[in-house]
Design an enzyme around this catalytic site. Structure first.
Site, PDB file in Angstrom:
ATOM      1  N   GLU A 178       0.820  -1.214   0.000  1.00  0.00           N
ATOM      2  CA  GLU A 178       0.000   0.000   0.000  1.00  0.00           C
ATOM      3  C   GLU A 178       0.853   1.264   0.000  1.00  0.00           C
ATOM      4  O   GLU A 178       0.840   2.052   0.955  1.00  0.00           O
ATOM      5  CB  GLU A 178      -0.969  -0.038   1.180  1.00  0.00           C
ATOM      6  N   HIS A 403     -18.005 -10.556   5.651  1.00  0.00           N
ATOM      7  CA  HIS A 403     -16.740  -9.886   5.918  1.00  0.00           C
ATOM      8  C   HIS A 403     -16.026 -10.572   7.070  1.00  0.00           C
ATOM      9  O   HIS A 403     -16.611 -10.793   8.127  1.00  0.00           O
ATOM     10  CB  HIS A 403     -16.951  -8.408   6.250  1.00  0.00           C
ATOM     11  N   HIS A 404     -14.747 -10.906   6.842  1.00  0.00           N
ATOM     12  CA  HIS A 404     -13.890 -11.501   7.869  1.00  0.00           C
ATOM     13  C   HIS A 404     -12.630 -10.663   8.012  1.00  0.00           C
ATOM     14  O   HIS A 404     -11.716 -10.772   7.204  1.00  0.00           O
ATOM     15  CB  HIS A 404     -13.480 -12.933   7.490  1.00  0.00           C
ATOM     16  N   HIS A 473      -8.123  -8.844   1.243  1.00  0.00           N
ATOM     17  CA  HIS A 473      -7.439  -7.581   1.503  1.00  0.00           C
ATOM     18  C   HIS A 473      -6.229  -7.835   2.387  1.00  0.00           C
ATOM     19  O   HIS A 473      -6.193  -8.810   3.132  1.00  0.00           O
ATOM     20  CB  HIS A 473      -8.391  -6.578   2.135  1.00  0.00           C
ATOM     21  N   GLU A 474      -5.230  -6.936   2.277  1.00  0.00           N
ATOM     22  CA  GLU A 474      -3.907  -7.185   2.856  1.00  0.00           C
ATOM     23  C   GLU A 474      -3.449  -8.581   2.417  1.00  0.00           C
ATOM     24  O   GLU A 474      -3.082  -9.414   3.235  1.00  0.00           O
ATOM     25  CB  GLU A 474      -3.899  -7.056   4.383  1.00  0.00           C
ATOM     26  N   GLU A 498      -9.566   4.369   0.307  1.00  0.00           N
ATOM     27  CA  GLU A 498      -9.698   4.800   1.702  1.00  0.00           C
ATOM     28  C   GLU A 498      -8.583   5.737   2.142  1.00  0.00           C
ATOM     29  O   GLU A 498      -8.752   6.538   3.072  1.00  0.00           O
ATOM     30  CB  GLU A 498      -9.763   3.582   2.638  1.00  0.00           C
TER      31      GLU A 498
END
Length: 697
Positions: A178, A403-404, A473-474, A498
């Protein structure tokens, strides 16, 4: 398993001398069109080496190949060639979902079988596949008597450049991708200056001057190169250490605190090391090299997943109108708000709805000392009725996206993996967004090391088992594994939208998304969350803003590829705004993709034809400089007339002081039409192009 349509496969095996002449080129393989030539040879010390030419211009000078091993001699020199195998493959395969319906896989192969002169006679094979748009090569450790397992401490794959190229790069961080992309000469790369422990939300580590891949370059002669890897399986992610004086890169695998990079039982194969080579920037994006170097799909179809646009309870938390945790001032993940989102999605034919902050544990997320196993992936907060939200969504034709957020507690997440996915299966939920913000548990591991590569694979396997698609994500970077595992629908791995809401460095500059398609997106689909209409972020973030115009935000739905595209802004910013029509219309699954024109870091223009229709969509964006582009529509069917609807910057639009100024125009077009498009500073243009008869109907 999907069987490829094989046009022709020709295999020839050449046996060569076991005592080749030193300093001579032993083997050569060229691309099908003859433009790319790879020479493999043994150096004076019998080190495996290669070089690459493109149209008779040397691009990669003599570069060595090999390994450093723990408690064993290096595998790097004293080799002899036992035999060489060559073959040609030309096949076509279908994408379950993707940028193009059909993919041609056409390459020439060279396999070099090596054996050490030493008493151990350890064996190592090196395989090259050379395409018209680049090449991939990998190491193969065959079954052998004197080597049954290895512990790799370094992989010494070299890429020796022949010039001080222009490079678009981010630091070789072992935990995150990122970063904003830097544009420098190769000799000016300095990744270490970006390592500032404790300044990022997640764990970071940059141990040496290295870059992450894909890393893209342009030579003085105008050739574009991009270095990456394909089929990253049970192996460490690769960064590239740079020698700015010698203009050289060397593979630098992500390890752990014990300096172990890879532990493997033999036989096994490494990931492919890839080099894309083109004369035109857009061809990097159109290339399917990374995908083709992965195995065919393990499934024939995915009837439980359809590419979609989705809304969600997400942006609230970034601009401060909601909280993830139940103890916050306003817990956004509540049943009432979720139903409002579902109603909005139904009204505009968006097929999905994401809810973040629904499950217990968020109130402990920031407690770094006690982060272990605080998330519960089956228990909702008291104000969120999971079953009711799912039921209500189904009644409206809107699917809940689970979502986790694991907070990088891998031990805790894997303990709950079975129950968490069983819950989704029982509720007929078929997609999940996973997250891995923070320091990896167990300690001593990094996001991009072999341990985590295997964890991400474990989640994909669980998704296949339970029919749940994964948006990570990540993540570990995309390396084309979506071909083999189509449940890997998207991932982040980029400095996303974001950052515009909460970073203190001015957010993402306008040029950011004119670079991302030629770097990060070459690996695979990207979950960037385009489509913010309130680009000024007023009244929520008075010191932040999004550095694009609204038309630029619309164009991103075409420029940035993902089979799941979010419609992320607050509902009130979309209501009664005619620009929302483009997001309603734009496709997410494509029959054809064409990059019409581009220059990395300046502008990009992309056209895509929607799968199952004759509709085309075009997106073009620019950096901080305004520009006027001429776009020829010769990709359209020559015997059709179309209605083009253009969502354009106004003449006084500007990403800083007038970002939401746009206009809508309609005109009749055909394959001979040339559009002249004005893009404001930080601006763009989004165009829907539909057959005239279909529009009239």
């Amino acid at each position: 398993m999907r069987a490829p349509i094989v046009k022709s496969i020709i295999c020839i095996i050449f046996l060569v001398s076991c005592t080749p002449k030193k300093n001579s080129i032993e083997t050569t393989v060229v691309s099908p069109d003859g433009h790319i030539k790879v020479d493999f040879f043994l150096s004076d010390q019998n080190e495996p080496s290669y070089l690459v030419q493109y149209k008779k211009e040397k691009l990669i000078d003599s570069s060595k190949l090999g390994f450093e091993l723990k408690d064993a001699l290096p595998l790097s020199k004293n080799f002899k060639i036992l035999n060489v195998q060559k073959s040609t493959t030309d096949e076509t395969w279908s994408m379950i979902w993707g940028e193009d319906a059909q993919v041609r896989n056409h390459y020439n192969t060279l396999k070099v079988v090596l054996e050490e002169h030493s008493e151990l006679k350890r064996k190592l094979n090196i395989i090259f596949k050379v395409y018209n748009d680049g090449l991939g090569f990998r190491y193969e450790f065959p079954e052998q008597k004197n080597l049954d397992h290895i512990v790799i401490t370094d992989e010494n794959t070299e890429f020796n450049l022949v010039g001080d190229h222009k490079v678009w790069w981010i630091p070789g961080d072992w935990d995150i991708y990122e970063y904003l992309y830097n544009t420098t000469k190769f000799s000016e790369i300095d990744a270490l200056k970006y390592y500032k422990p404790g300044t990022h939300l997640g764990q970071t580590y940059i141990p040496e001057n290295a870059v992450n891949t894909p890393v893209t370059m342009k030579t003085d002669s105008g050739v574009y190169l991009s270095f990456h890897e394909a089929d990253l399986t049970d192996y460490a992610g690769m960064t590239l250490a740079v020698d700015t004086l010698k203009l050289k890169m060397k593979s630098a695998l992500v390890g752990n605190k014990q300096n172990i990079k890879v532990i493997q039982e033999i036989p096994f194969e490494t990931p492919w090391r890839t080099i894309q080579i083109t004369d035109r920037a857009g061809d990097l994006i159109e290339s399917k090299l990374i995908l083709n170097l992965n195995d065919p799909s393990v499934i024939d179809s995915m009837p439980y997943f359809k590419p979609m646009k989705y809304v969600g309870i997400w942006w609230d938390m970034h601009i401060g109108t909601g909280n993830w945790d139940y103890s916050g001032k306003y817990h956004a993940a509540n049943t009432v708000y979720a139903k409002k989102m579902i109603d909005f999605a139904e009204a505009h034919n968006f097929q999905g709805m994401l809810v973040e902050g629904w499950n217990t544990g968020w109130e402990k997320w920031w407690d770094k000392k006690n982060k272990k196993e605080h998330f519960d992936f089956v228990t909702p907060y008291p104000d969120y009725n999971l079953e009711e939200v799912v039921r209500y969504g189904k009644s409206k034709g809107v699917e809940l996206i689970m979502h986790h957020e694991t907070s990088a507690d891998i031990i805790g997440y894997e303990k709950q993996l079975d129950t968490a996915f069983a819950l989704m299966q029982s509720l007929d939920i078929h997609s999940v967004k996973t997250g891995y913000v923070g320091r990896i548990i167990p300690e001593g591991e990094y996001h991009h090391g072999q341990y985590m590569v295997n964890h991400y694979q474990k989640v994909l396997d669980k998704g296949l088992e339970t029919q749940v698609a994964i948006n990570a994500h990540e993540p570990i970077k995309a390396t084309g594994k979506r071909r083999t595992y189509p449940v890997a629908i998207a991932r982040e791995g980029v400095r996303g939208q974001e950052y515009n809401a909460w970073s203190n460095d001015g957010g993402n500059p306008p040029e950011h998304l004119t670079i991302v398609p030629f770097t990060r997106m070459l690996g695979g689909p990207i979950d960037y969350t385009p489509g913010i209409f309130n680009t000024s972020l007023n009244p929520y973030k008075e010191h932040n803003q999004i550095n694009t115009t609204l038309a630029h935000q619309l164009a991103l739905y075409v420029v940035l590829y993902s089979p799941v595209q979010m419609v992320p802004d607050l509902i009130k910013h979309y209501e009664n705004n005619p620009a929302l029509q483009f997001i309603e219309d734009v496709g997410v699954d494509w029959n054809k993709t064409k990059v019409l024109d581009a220059e990395i870091g300046d502008f990009i223009t992309v056209a895509r034809q929607e799968k199952g229709t004759q509709n085309w969509f075009l997106g073009t964006i620019t950096d901080e400089n305004k520009r006027t582009l001429k776009v020829t529509l010769d990709f359209l069917d020559s015997d059709r007339t179309y209605i083009a609807k253009l969502y354009k910057d106004t003449s006084d639009a500007h990403y800083l002081n007038n970002p939401e100024a746009y206009q809508i125009e309609e005109q009749e077009v055909d394959s001979k039409t040339v559009l002249e498009l004005y893009l404001a500073a930080g601006g763009g243009c989004a165009i829907s192009i539909m057959p005239k008869n279909n529009v009239n109907e």
